[in-house]
Write an enzyme that holds these catalytic residues in place. Structure first.
Site, PDB file in Angstrom:
ATOM      1  N   CYS A 189       0.851  -1.206   0.000  1.00  0.00           N
ATOM      2  CA  CYS A 189       0.000   0.000   0.000  1.00  0.00           C
ATOM      3  C   CYS A 189       0.876   1.241   0.000  1.00  0.00           C
ATOM      4  O   CYS A 189       0.546   2.242  -0.660  1.00  0.00           O
ATOM      5  CB  CYS A 189      -0.943  -0.006   1.199  1.00  0.00           C
ATOM      6  SG  CYS A 189      -2.354  -1.129   1.031  1.00  0.00           S
TER       7      CYS A 189
ATOM      8  N   HIS B 153      -0.535 -10.346  -4.462  1.00  0.00           N
ATOM      9  CA  HIS B 153       0.313  -9.998  -5.600  1.00  0.00           C
ATOM     10  C   HIS B 153       0.577 -11.236  -6.434  1.00  0.00           C
ATOM     11  O   HIS B 153       0.518 -12.356  -5.932  1.00  0.00           O
ATOM     12  CB  HIS B 153       1.638  -9.367  -5.143  1.00  0.00           C
ATOM     13  CG  HIS B 153       2.389 -10.192  -4.145  1.00  0.00           C
ATOM     14  ND1 HIS B 153       2.048 -10.235  -2.815  1.00  0.00           N
ATOM     15  CD2 HIS B 153       3.438 -11.027  -4.288  1.00  0.00           C
ATOM     16  CE1 HIS B 153       2.861 -11.047  -2.171  1.00  0.00           C
ATOM     17  NE2 HIS B 153       3.714 -11.556  -3.045  1.00  0.00           N
TER      18      HIS B 153
ATOM     19  N   ASP C 141      10.466  -6.684  -8.833  1.00  0.00           N
ATOM     20  CA  ASP C 141      10.752  -7.268  -7.517  1.00  0.00           C
ATOM     21  C   ASP C 141      12.139  -6.813  -7.055  1.00  0.00           C
ATOM     22  O   ASP C 141      13.079  -6.739  -7.836  1.00  0.00           O
ATOM     23  CB  ASP C 141      10.695  -8.798  -7.609  1.00  0.00           C
ATOM     24  CG  ASP C 141      10.612  -9.448  -6.252  1.00  0.00           C
ATOM     25  OD1 ASP C 141       9.554 -10.023  -5.938  1.00  0.00           O
ATOM     26  OD2 ASP C 141      11.605  -9.409  -5.496  1.00  0.00           O
TER      27      ASP C 141
ATOM     28  N   HIS D 275       3.458 -12.853  -9.107  1.00  0.00           N
ATOM     29  CA  HIS D 275       4.808 -12.756  -9.671  1.00  0.00           C
ATOM     30  C   HIS D 275       4.744 -13.117 -11.152  1.00  0.00           C
ATOM     31  O   HIS D 275       4.191 -14.174 -11.507  1.00  0.00           O
ATOM     32  CB  HIS D 275       5.757 -13.745  -8.992  1.00  0.00           C
ATOM     33  CG  HIS D 275       5.959 -13.542  -7.526  1.00  0.00           C
ATOM     34  ND1 HIS D 275       7.105 -13.002  -6.997  1.00  0.00           N
ATOM     35  CD2 HIS D 275       5.162 -13.826  -6.465  1.00  0.00           C
ATOM     36  CE1 HIS D 275       7.012 -12.974  -5.666  1.00  0.00           C
ATOM     37  NE2 HIS D 275       5.838 -13.468  -5.322  1.00  0.00           N
TER      38      HIS D 275
ATOM     39  N   HIS E 294      -0.170  -8.627   1.107  1.00  0.00           N
ATOM     40  CA  HIS E 294      -1.015  -7.847   0.193  1.00  0.00           C
ATOM     41  C   HIS E 294      -0.963  -8.628  -1.117  1.00  0.00           C
ATOM     42  O   HIS E 294       0.128  -8.816  -1.679  1.00  0.00           O
ATOM     43  CB  HIS E 294      -0.450  -6.419   0.036  1.00  0.00           C
ATOM     44  CG  HIS E 294      -1.244  -5.517  -0.872  1.00  0.00           C
ATOM     45  ND1 HIS E 294      -1.525  -4.207  -0.553  1.00  0.00           N
ATOM     46  CD2 HIS E 294      -1.771  -5.719  -2.101  1.00  0.00           C
ATOM     47  CE1 HIS E 294      -2.207  -3.638  -1.536  1.00  0.00           C
ATOM     48  NE2 HIS E 294      -2.359  -4.537  -2.495  1.00  0.00           N
TER      49      HIS E 294
HETATM   50  P1  DGP Z   1       5.980 -13.255  -1.626  1.00  0.00           P
HETATM   51  O1  DGP Z   1       7.136 -13.938  -0.963  1.00  0.00           O
HETATM   52  O2  DGP Z   1       5.289 -14.115  -2.637  1.00  0.00           O
HETATM   53  O3  DGP Z   1       5.054 -12.624  -0.626  1.00  0.00           O
HETATM   54  O4  DGP Z   1       6.613 -12.097  -2.492  1.00  0.00           O
HETATM   55  C1  DGP Z   1       6.961 -10.862  -1.983  1.00  0.00           C
HETATM   56  C2  DGP Z   1       7.983 -10.273  -2.901  1.00  0.00           C
HETATM   57  O5  DGP Z   1       8.077  -8.892  -2.621  1.00  0.00           O
HETATM   58  C3  DGP Z   1       9.389 -10.846  -2.746  1.00  0.00           C
HETATM   59  O6  DGP Z   1       9.751 -11.528  -3.945  1.00  0.00           O
HETATM   60  C4  DGP Z   1      10.279  -9.638  -2.531  1.00  0.00           C
HETATM   61  C5  DGP Z   1       9.390  -8.471  -2.884  1.00  0.00           C
HETATM   62  N1  DGP Z   1       9.616  -7.293  -2.075  1.00  0.00           N
HETATM   63  C6  DGP Z   1       9.670  -7.221  -0.715  1.00  0.00           C
HETATM   64  N2  DGP Z   1       9.855  -5.954  -0.327  1.00  0.00           N
HETATM   65  C7  DGP Z   1       9.917  -5.196  -1.461  1.00  0.00           C
HETATM   66  C8  DGP Z   1      10.100  -3.807  -1.703  1.00  0.00           C
HETATM   67  O7  DGP Z   1      10.238  -2.986  -0.801  1.00  0.00           O
HETATM   68  N3  DGP Z   1      10.120  -3.418  -3.011  1.00  0.00           N
HETATM   69  C9  DGP Z   1       9.966  -4.303  -4.045  1.00  0.00           C
HETATM   70  N4  DGP Z   1      10.011  -3.831  -5.284  1.00  0.00           N
HETATM   71  N5  DGP Z   1       9.786  -5.621  -3.840  1.00  0.00           N
HETATM   72  C10 DGP Z   1       9.766  -6.059  -2.572  1.00  0.00           C
END
Ligand code: DGP
Length: 111
Positions: free
Chosen positions: A7, A97, A30, A99, A95
């Site tokens: 968010c 999402h 990511d 991939h 939240h």
């Molecule tokens: P999951 O493990 O499926 O909940 O994926 C969460 C993803 O979010 C993980 O691959 C890393 C990414 N991630 C975590 N923090 C941040 C951030 O601050 N910025 C970005 N761009 N990605 C993030």
């Protein structure tokens, strides 16, 4: 109530490498890429995971994923869409999402 990480990214309070935005979703790279293309597709509305969101929202996410797969040149060789859900599903950000992963050979099972 404290805002969640995605968010805050949605609201521009945390920077991100944004690659797509429309009325319903945003997508950004990511922070810890697992493939040459690794984009997160995130609904603007906060839902904890796929068990909570309306079908319409899932459709908007898929539309964005298809568009991004085309834009990133992934449709010929293929790509992977993943929604980690809950503890055993390996979800770290609560939240919803999706991939989008592409640009290398994937393996299965995903681990
Ligand atoms: P999951 O493990 O499926 O909940 O994926 C969460 C993803 O979010 C993980 O691959 C890393 C990414 N991630 C975590 N923090 C941040 C951030 O601050 N910025 C970005 N761009 N990605 C993030």
């Amino acid at each position: 109530m404290n805002k969640c990480l995605f968010c805050m990214i949605r609201d521009g309070e945390i920077p991100s490498d944004k690659v797509y935005e429309d009325e319903h979703v945003i997508a950004f790279r990511d922070i810890d890429p697992q493939a040459p293309v690794h984009v997160l597709i995130v609904p603007k509305e906060h839902y904890a995971d796929i068990t909570e969101c309306p079908n319409e929202t899932a459709g908007y996410m898929l539309d964005a994923a298809r568009r991004l797969a085309v834009e990133n040149g992934l449709t010929e060789k293929g790509f992977r869409l993943v929604m980690n859900t809950g503890e055993e599903g390996g979800q770290s950000v609560k939240h919803l999402h999706m991939h989008l992963l592409g640009g290398r050979q994937m393996t299965w099972p995903a681990g």
